[in-house]
Design an enzyme around this catalytic site. Structure first.
Site, PDB file in Angstrom:
ATOM      1  N   GLY A  38      12.514 -18.010  -1.076  1.00  0.00           N
ATOM      2  CA  GLY A  38      13.341 -19.194  -1.023  1.00  0.00           C
ATOM      3  C   GLY A  38      13.736 -19.519   0.403  1.00  0.00           C
ATOM      4  O   GLY A  38      13.008 -19.211   1.341  1.00  0.00           O
ATOM      5  N   CYS A  39      14.883 -20.124   0.575  1.00  0.00           N
ATOM      6  CA  CYS A  39      15.371 -20.513   1.895  1.00  0.00           C
ATOM      7  C   CYS A  39      15.478 -19.307   2.820  1.00  0.00           C
ATOM      8  O   CYS A  39      16.109 -18.305   2.478  1.00  0.00           O
ATOM      9  CB  CYS A  39      16.735 -21.178   1.754  1.00  0.00           C
ATOM     10  SG  CYS A  39      17.536 -21.542   3.322  1.00  0.00           S
ATOM     11  N   PHE A  40      14.868 -19.399   4.003  1.00  0.00           N
ATOM     12  CA  PHE A  40      14.891 -18.231   4.893  1.00  0.00           C
ATOM     13  C   PHE A  40      16.258 -17.964   5.499  1.00  0.00           C
ATOM     14  O   PHE A  40      16.509 -16.881   6.022  1.00  0.00           O
ATOM     15  CB  PHE A  40      13.814 -18.290   5.973  1.00  0.00           C
ATOM     16  CG  PHE A  40      13.674 -19.585   6.748  1.00  0.00           C
ATOM     17  CD1 PHE A  40      14.727 -20.458   6.945  1.00  0.00           C
ATOM     18  CD2 PHE A  40      12.443 -19.914   7.311  1.00  0.00           C
ATOM     19  CE1 PHE A  40      14.585 -21.629   7.670  1.00  0.00           C
ATOM     20  CE2 PHE A  40      12.279 -21.088   8.047  1.00  0.00           C
ATOM     21  CZ  PHE A  40      13.358 -21.946   8.221  1.00  0.00           C
ATOM     22  N   TRP A  41      17.158 -18.915   5.442  1.00  0.00           N
ATOM     23  CA  TRP A  41      18.513 -18.637   5.909  1.00  0.00           C
ATOM     24  C   TRP A  41      19.148 -17.536   5.063  1.00  0.00           C
ATOM     25  O   TRP A  41      19.824 -16.643   5.590  1.00  0.00           O
ATOM     26  CB  TRP A  41      19.381 -19.895   5.823  1.00  0.00           C
ATOM     27  CG  TRP A  41      18.964 -21.015   6.718  1.00  0.00           C
ATOM     28  CD1 TRP A  41      18.128 -20.959   7.798  1.00  0.00           C
ATOM     29  CD2 TRP A  41      19.377 -22.383   6.610  1.00  0.00           C
ATOM     30  NE1 TRP A  41      17.992 -22.197   8.369  1.00  0.00           N
ATOM     31  CE2 TRP A  41      18.751 -23.092   7.661  1.00  0.00           C
ATOM     32  CE3 TRP A  41      20.212 -23.079   5.733  1.00  0.00           C
ATOM     33  CZ2 TRP A  41      18.937 -24.460   7.859  1.00  0.00           C
ATOM     34  CZ3 TRP A  41      20.408 -24.443   5.921  1.00  0.00           C
ATOM     35  CH2 TRP A  41      19.782 -25.118   6.976  1.00  0.00           C
ATOM     36  N   CYS A  42      18.946 -17.620   3.752  1.00  0.00           N
ATOM     37  CA  CYS A  42      19.498 -16.613   2.833  1.00  0.00           C
ATOM     38  C   CYS A  42      18.819 -15.266   3.055  1.00  0.00           C
ATOM     39  O   CYS A  42      19.484 -14.223   3.143  1.00  0.00           O
ATOM     40  CB  CYS A  42      19.298 -17.044   1.384  1.00  0.00           C
ATOM     41  SG  CYS A  42      20.109 -18.598   0.927  1.00  0.00           S
TER      42      CYS A  42
END
Length: 205
Positions: A38-42
């Protein structure tokens, strides 16, 4: 005779020093793991907190375009997935342990989707760097499905690592630098809280 003894002692000392050096080197040796969840920030915020992880970079992998931009990847036309490339010390945290965290910290049963993020760029994927990583990932995935660990089958793709492109600077250390932003508080923080509860013993102090 004394010269021979001196030479032998010097050789023994050199071997001992070399052995210590090799042992120390093995303790600090690193490997790489590449995960899309998913989102690489997470993902970045999760792996940065683990003992034995020395570096985490957000970026793009699995596509056909060189040096893609964030906008291009978000369009879903480049074939890339948002990923994190994790540099870790196997003597401190094993690849199998990273896999456990990978599967428990996102939903590996939804195809091209994580929460509100939809598209192939958010697919669940493991890019293995060697045969051992592939074998561990294949075995782990098969066991999860055999044991029905999730309500639905695990659809995580397991693919050979081919390339990795580091994302733009503003994507790096995103949660650390933007923790007060609404997305960070509403989406990333709950994942971090879960990590701290489930994997407390694996976290850096």
């Amino acid at each position: 005779m004394r010269k021979i003894k001196t030479v032998l002692l010097a050789l023994i000392l050199a071997i001992v020093i070399q052995g210590v050096s090799i042992a120390q080197g093995s303790k600090t040796a690193t490997e790489k793991a590449t995960f899309g969840m998913g989102c690489f920030w997470c993902s970045e915020a999760i792996f940065q907190r683990l003992k034995g992880v020395t570096k985490v970079e957000s970026g793009y992998a699995g596509g056909s375009v060189k040096n893609p931009t964030y906008e291009a990847v978000c369009s879903g036309t480049t074939g890339h997935a948002e990923v994190v490339q994790v540099t870790f010390q196997p003597s401190v945290i094993s690849y199998k342990e990273l896999l456990e965290i990978f599967w428990k910290m996102h939903d590996p049963t939804t195809l091209n989707k994580q929460g509100a993020d939809v598209g192939t760029q958010y697919r669940s994927v493991i890019f293995y760097h060697n045969a051992q990583q592939k074998a561990l990932a294949d075995t782990y995935k098969a066991e999860l499905n055999k044991q029905k660990a999730f309500p639905d089958p695990v659809v995580t793709a397991i693919e050979p690592f081919k390339n990795f492109f580091v994302a733009e600077n503003y994507h790096q250390n995103y949660f650390k630098l933007n923790g007060s932003q609404p997305y960070c508080r509403m989406v990333i923080l709950p994942k971090v809280d879960k990590l701290e509860k489930v994997f407390k013993q694996k976290l850096k102090q």
